[in-house]
Each structure stands twice: as C-alpha cells, then as structure tokens.
Design a protein around this motif. Structure first.
Motif, mmCIF file in Angstrom:
data_model
loop_
_atom_site.group_PDB
_atom_site.id
_atom_site.type_symbol
_atom_site.label_atom_id
_atom_site.label_comp_id
_atom_site.label_asym_id
_atom_site.label_seq_id
_atom_site.Cartn_x
_atom_site.Cartn_y
_atom_site.Cartn_z
ATOM 1 N N ALA A 55 -5.305 19.979 -5.728
ATOM 2 C CA ALA A 55 -4.847 18.821 -4.963
ATOM 3 C C ALA A 55 -3.506 18.323 -5.469
ATOM 4 N N HIS A 56 -2.704 17.866 -4.523
ATOM 5 C CA HIS A 56 -1.489 17.111 -4.853
ATOM 6 C C HIS A 56 -1.627 15.764 -4.160
ATOM 7 N N TYR A 57 -1.853 14.721 -4.955
ATOM 8 C CA TYR A 57 -2.122 13.400 -4.398
ATOM 9 C C TYR A 57 -0.830 12.691 -3.994
ATOM 10 N N PRO A 58 -0.922 11.602 -3.213
ATOM 11 C CA PRO A 58 0.276 10.988 -2.618
ATOM 12 C C PRO A 58 1.158 10.271 -3.632
ATOM 13 N N ASN A 59 2.392 10.051 -3.189
ATOM 14 C CA ASN A 59 3.305 9.231 -3.971
ATOM 15 C C ASN A 59 2.797 7.790 -4.024
ATOM 16 N N GLU A 60 3.241 7.072 -5.036
ATOM 17 C CA GLU A 60 2.878 5.660 -5.163
ATOM 18 C C GLU A 60 3.429 4.860 -3.981
ATOM 19 N N ASP A 61 2.659 3.861 -3.564
ATOM 20 C CA ASP A 61 3.130 3.020 -2.467
ATOM 21 C C ASP A 61 4.366 2.212 -2.877
ATOM 22 N N ASN A 62 4.329 1.686 -4.094
ATOM 23 C CA ASN A 62 5.481 0.986 -4.668
ATOM 24 C C ASN A 62 5.379 1.112 -6.174
ATOM 25 N N PRO A 63 6.200 1.966 -6.800
ATOM 26 C CA PRO A 63 6.054 2.224 -8.233
ATOM 27 C C PRO A 63 6.388 1.032 -9.114
ATOM 28 N N PHE A 64 6.933 -0.040 -8.536
ATOM 29 C CA PHE A 64 7.327 -1.215 -9.310
ATOM 30 C C PHE A 64 6.352 -2.386 -9.165
ATOM 31 N N ASP A 65 5.297 -2.220 -8.370
ATOM 32 C CA ASP A 65 4.398 -3.338 -8.080
ATOM 33 C C ASP A 65 2.977 -2.972 -8.501
ATOM 34 N N VAL A 66 2.548 -3.506 -9.632
ATOM 35 C CA VAL A 66 1.230 -3.165 -10.175
ATOM 36 C C VAL A 66 0.124 -3.643 -9.246
ATOM 37 N N LYS A 67 0.304 -4.795 -8.599
ATOM 38 C CA LYS A 67 -0.743 -5.308 -7.706
ATOM 39 C C LYS A 67 -0.962 -4.363 -6.522
ATOM 40 N N ILE A 68 0.118 -3.894 -5.922
ATOM 41 C CA ILE A 68 -0.012 -2.952 -4.808
ATOM 42 C C ILE A 68 -0.669 -1.663 -5.291
ATOM 43 N N LEU A 69 -0.281 -1.198 -6.447
ATOM 44 C CA LEU A 69 -0.867 0.023 -6.994
ATOM 45 C C LEU A 69 -2.369 -0.156 -7.228
ATOM 46 N N ASP A 71 -4.405 -2.497 -5.788
ATOM 47 C CA ASP A 71 -5.173 -2.882 -4.610
ATOM 48 C C ASP A 71 -5.111 -1.853 -3.476
ATOM 49 N N LYS A 72 -4.055 -1.052 -3.448
ATOM 50 C CA LYS A 72 -3.863 -0.137 -2.326
ATOM 51 C C LYS A 72 -3.873 1.330 -2.767
ATOM 52 N N PHE A 73 -3.097 1.648 -3.793
ATOM 53 C CA PHE A 73 -2.949 3.048 -4.211
ATOM 54 C C PHE A 73 -4.217 3.566 -4.892
ATOM 55 N N LEU A 74 -4.764 2.785 -5.813
ATOM 56 C CA LEU A 74 -5.953 3.223 -6.553
ATOM 57 C C LEU A 74 -7.134 3.523 -5.621
ATOM 58 N N PRO A 75 -7.486 2.647 -4.672
ATOM 59 C CA PRO A 75 -8.596 2.989 -3.775
ATOM 60 C C PRO A 75 -8.344 4.255 -2.955
ATOM 61 N N ARG A 76 -7.077 4.476 -2.590
ATOM 62 C CA ARG A 76 -6.775 5.696 -1.825
ATOM 63 C C ARG A 76 -7.013 6.934 -2.673
ATOM 64 N N ILE A 77 -6.594 6.895 -3.933
ATOM 65 C CA ILE A 77 -6.822 8.032 -4.827
ATOM 66 C C ILE A 77 -8.321 8.240 -5.038
ATOM 67 N N GLN A 78 -9.054 7.162 -5.199
ATOM 68 C CA GLN A 78 -10.507 7.283 -5.396
ATOM 69 C C GLN A 78 -11.171 7.938 -4.189
ATOM 70 N N ALA A 79 -10.743 7.563 -2.990
ATOM 71 C CA ALA A 79 -11.304 8.173 -1.777
ATOM 72 C C ALA A 79 -10.933 9.650 -1.689
ATOM 73 N N LEU A 80 -9.709 9.984 -2.055
ATOM 74 C CA LEU A 80 -9.270 11.380 -2.006
ATOM 75 C C LEU A 80 -10.006 12.230 -3.038
ATOM 76 N N MET A 81 -10.354 11.637 -4.169
ATOM 77 C CA MET A 81 -11.125 12.384 -5.163
ATOM 78 C C MET A 81 -12.503 12.759 -4.634
ATOM 79 N N LYS A 82 -13.125 11.870 -3.883
ATOM 80 C CA LYS A 82 -14.432 12.178 -3.296
ATOM 81 C C LYS A 82 -14.322 13.353 -2.326
ATOM 82 N N ILE A 83 -13.255 13.362 -1.536
ATOM 83 C CA ILE A 83 -13.029 14.479 -0.616
ATOM 84 C C ILE A 83 -12.718 15.750 -1.404
ATOM 85 N N SER A 84 -11.950 15.609 -2.478
ATOM 86 C CA SER A 84 -11.615 16.763 -3.314
ATOM 87 C C SER A 84 -12.869 17.437 -3.849
#
Length: 248
Positions: A55-69, A71-84
């Motif tokens: 797998a090659h997972y997606p780029n960060e939504d905003n690499p400078f914003d920890v809250k976005i990472l 609240d948004k990026f982490l759940p997406r990675i978790q969902a993709l891991m389940k599919i993986s």
C-alpha cells in the motif's frame, strides 16, 4: 532476496502493471470509499494471478495542522488499513513530512503522537508502516525513529537526489539502515522543486544507483524495491536494477 515490483496510482494502472508479471504492485490507497469499489477487482487479480500488493497511503491533508491530521487524516488511514487487511497487505508507505529545517519543534512533537498511533494501528493490522523521505535528511527522521521502535522507512532514492548536492540516500543508509524496509527507485536530474521530481527510468538522470545499491547490499539489504516509473519503463528499469544488484 531483493524483490522488485511496480507502482500503480489507480485501478487501471494496477491492471496494466499486473500484465507485466511482476511479483507485487504498490498501489495508491487514497480514499476508503474509492478503494472499497476496487476491492473485488483487486482480489480477483490477487487470486487469479497471484499478485501481491503493497500500500501507498495518501498525502497529509495539511502537514502543518495537527488538529486536521488527528481529526481527518488519522481516521482515513485507519479505514484504509482495514481495507488493506482484506487485500493481504503487510507493508505500507506513508508520507508524513518531518523536515526539521522548516517544521517547528512543537509541530514535530504533535505529529509524532499521531504517527505513534498510526504505527500502533498498523501493528494491530499486521502492517509494517514505512515513512518515506520527501525533502527530509537523515537527522529529520531521528526523533521519529527514537520515539517509535516499530516505525520503518521507505528510502525514496529519487527524492534523495533533490535539494541536496549529494544524494541523501547515503546518509540514510549510514545512520538508519536498520529502519529501511522498502525502497522506491526512480531517476531525475536533481533540482529544488516538485517539478524536478521527474520519475525517470533508471539511467535517464543523474542518480548514482550503482553506488547506492552497493551501499545497501554491503549492509545486507534484502527486501522490496518498487520501480516508481512510467509503466512502459518498468521492465527496463527492473532489468537495470537487477544488473546493479548482480554486479555486487
């Protein structure tokens, strides 16, 4: 044994790469809903042709914003891991920008907490998470490797040619070899911008792949390599890599 595969950014590319009879395909898994639509076709490919996937997972939504990472990026990675897991994927590459020259100490500290969760979730899913070098140099990854014992690295040899007089692969090999679990191979002419990341076939640029693979093999590298080039150039690039490897 070093195993050489190819890169696919979508389902159509995965189908095309599968026709090259490579042992694995590293496929971009960006959006859980989109990948869910692909799932049956990818499983057919795996079952019928014996194709393995990384797998090659997606780029960060905003690499400078920890809250976005968080609240948004982490759940997406978790969902993709389940599919993986459904695809039998055990190794995944992740862009998670950590360049100390531009990222503040507080930003890196916050991002490390998120990266710890990603690596921990990967462990639970039997997926080795590999952080890929973008602009970073070896010292930028040291805090992450110190803080997260299970974190591994995808050494992108092409990226290592950019923003540096000497390809930074050599320093990564010297300082973090034990963390290198995957490699991306593609060529370029050097440079300082995203536009210079050309993903050329090996031999069409300036990267000294022969010296870099000699350094890797001398240290005992024995894992996967993805040819991150155009599909039409993959077999030629694979042969060039095999020539370098067999010459050591």
């Amino acid at each position: 044994m070093i195993i050489i595969g190819g890169r696919a950014h979508n389902l159509d590319e995965a189908i095309a790469v599968s026709e090259l009879d490579l042992p694995f395909i590293e496929i971009s898994l960006d959006d859980p809903q989109t990948v869910s639509v692909w799932l049956d076709r990818l499983l057919d490919m795996k079952n019928a042709c014996g194709t393995e996937f990384l797998a090659h997972y997606p780029n960060e939504d905003n690499p400078f914003d920890v809250k976005i990472l968080r609240d948004k990026f982490l759940p997406r990675i978790q969902a993709l891991m389940k599919i993986s897991q459904q695809l039998g994927i055990h190794k995944a590459t992740l862009h998670f920008w950590m360049d100390q020259r531009w990222a503040s100490t507080d930003l890196i500290r916050g991002k490390l907490e998120i990266l710890k969760r990603i690596v921990g979730d990967g462990h639970d899913c039997d997926i080795t998470v590999c952080i890929e070098n973008l602009s970073e140099r070896a010292e930028s990854f040291a805090p992450a490797f110190d803080a997260i014992p299970d974190l591994r690295m995808t050494l992108d040899i092409g990226h290592a040619q950019l923003l540096s007089r000497r390809n930074t692969s050599f320093r990564f090999i010297e300082e973090h070899f034990s963390r290198i679990a995957h490699i991306h191979a593609h060529d370029n002419l050097g440079g300082k911008t995203v536009k210079d990341d050309l993903h050329l076939a090996l031999g069409e640029g300036r990267v000294d792949f022969q010296a870099i693979f000699k350094a890797l093999i001398n240290r005992g590298y024995n894992s996967t390599v993805t040819t991150e080039v155009k599909i039409k150039d993959m077999l030629r690039t694979k042969q060039t890599l095999e020539d370098f490897i067999n010459a050591q």
